[in-house]
Enzyme design. Sequence first.
Site, PDB file in Angstrom:
ATOM      1  N   GLU A  60       1.853   5.716  17.197  1.00  0.00           N
ATOM      2  CA  GLU A  60       2.857   4.942  16.467  1.00  0.00           C
ATOM      3  C   GLU A  60       4.253   5.513  16.641  1.00  0.00           C
ATOM      4  O   GLU A  60       5.241   4.764  16.646  1.00  0.00           O
ATOM      5  CB  GLU A  60       2.484   4.865  14.984  1.00  0.00           C
ATOM      6  CG  GLU A  60       1.384   3.881  14.660  1.00  0.00           C
ATOM      7  CD  GLU A  60       0.016   4.340  15.153  1.00  0.00           C
ATOM      8  OE1 GLU A  60      -0.846   3.483  15.416  1.00  0.00           O
ATOM      9  OE2 GLU A  60      -0.182   5.577  15.258  1.00  0.00           O
ATOM     10  N   HIS A 129      -6.046   1.292   5.822  1.00  0.00           N
ATOM     11  CA  HIS A 129      -5.840   0.012   6.486  1.00  0.00           C
ATOM     12  C   HIS A 129      -5.208  -1.041   5.584  1.00  0.00           C
ATOM     13  O   HIS A 129      -4.715  -2.051   6.081  1.00  0.00           O
ATOM     14  CB  HIS A 129      -7.167  -0.530   7.031  1.00  0.00           C
ATOM     15  CG  HIS A 129      -7.682   0.213   8.224  1.00  0.00           C
ATOM     16  ND1 HIS A 129      -7.971   1.553   8.195  1.00  0.00           N
ATOM     17  CD2 HIS A 129      -7.939  -0.190   9.486  1.00  0.00           C
ATOM     18  CE1 HIS A 129      -8.405   1.938   9.383  1.00  0.00           C
ATOM     19  NE2 HIS A 129      -8.385   0.898  10.182  1.00  0.00           N
TER      20      HIS A 129
END
Length: 326
Positions: A60, A129
Amino acid sequence: MAQMTMIQAIKDAMRVELQRDPNVVIFGEDVGKVGGVFRATEGLQAEFGEERVFDTPLAESAIGGLAVGMGIQGFRPIAEIQFVGFIYEAMDQICVQAARMRYRSGGRYNAPITFRTPFGGGVKAAELHTDPLEGLLAQTPGIKVVVPSNPYDAKGLLISAIRDNDPVFFMEHLNLYRSFRAEVPEGEYTVPLGKANVVREGSDVTIITYGAMVHTSLKAAEEIEKTRGAKVEVIDLRTLVPLDIDTIVESIKKTNRAIVVQEAQKTSGVAAEVIAQINEKAILHLEAPVLRVTPPDTVYPFAQIEDQWLPNPARIVAGLNKVLDF
């Protein structure tokens, strides 16, 4: 108009902008041939080529850094963070680099980046998540924060985000991706950033909310109207930053009571900011304190007890009764 799910509307928005502007590019983990873990970009690489829709390493920080670099070179990146809990790896690039680019360069550069990420409960996903982390971004100057609640808004808001010259953090609720269909215009249209939507008119109390909690709040509004005849106004914020306080104040002037519903934990969230601004700008119109209906201040729970943690219609009804009976 076509009937679309939210995930179809989001993909359609990206297709519209890829066709319209050759500087729009999409990248992230598995967004190319696979089409993303939720298939939000399915077919776009085949249609527009590997130079405009491409996969990145599972990093990321690299996704965020690439977005900043491409943004200052004139591209309009759509950078997908595969799940919201993974943004911690890219916080420096998002909150320090992208958010400050226009300021630190004296307007010479900007960061026209759209960071897309799924989030939200009710789907029994794995840890990290689903955490609602919008509060982290909302407190970062220089970033707009958008959370659509339906397919029509999702497409129009995403097009507006992609065209914006500053970074936008675009959060897509997992539980809304395929839960229902709605009419969505074909081709391009925009929904302005920074403008809330009154999704239900009422006269007795206002619910201010966003994302999936819009639908939960509408159920609560219908229930309390049946049980005690109270007419509830429901405001979908749509954009958390900038906040449309004017629409909120106009509703408060009419109903004189309000609650704020959010899926994120209670402390220091968007609800707290909404209440603070109501107190600053409309306190004399209130006949009861503005209450928050939120999960508790705990770590997001494991899937087995997720339903007990999330706000539900019964908890919202209890909040409405409390302000109505004050």
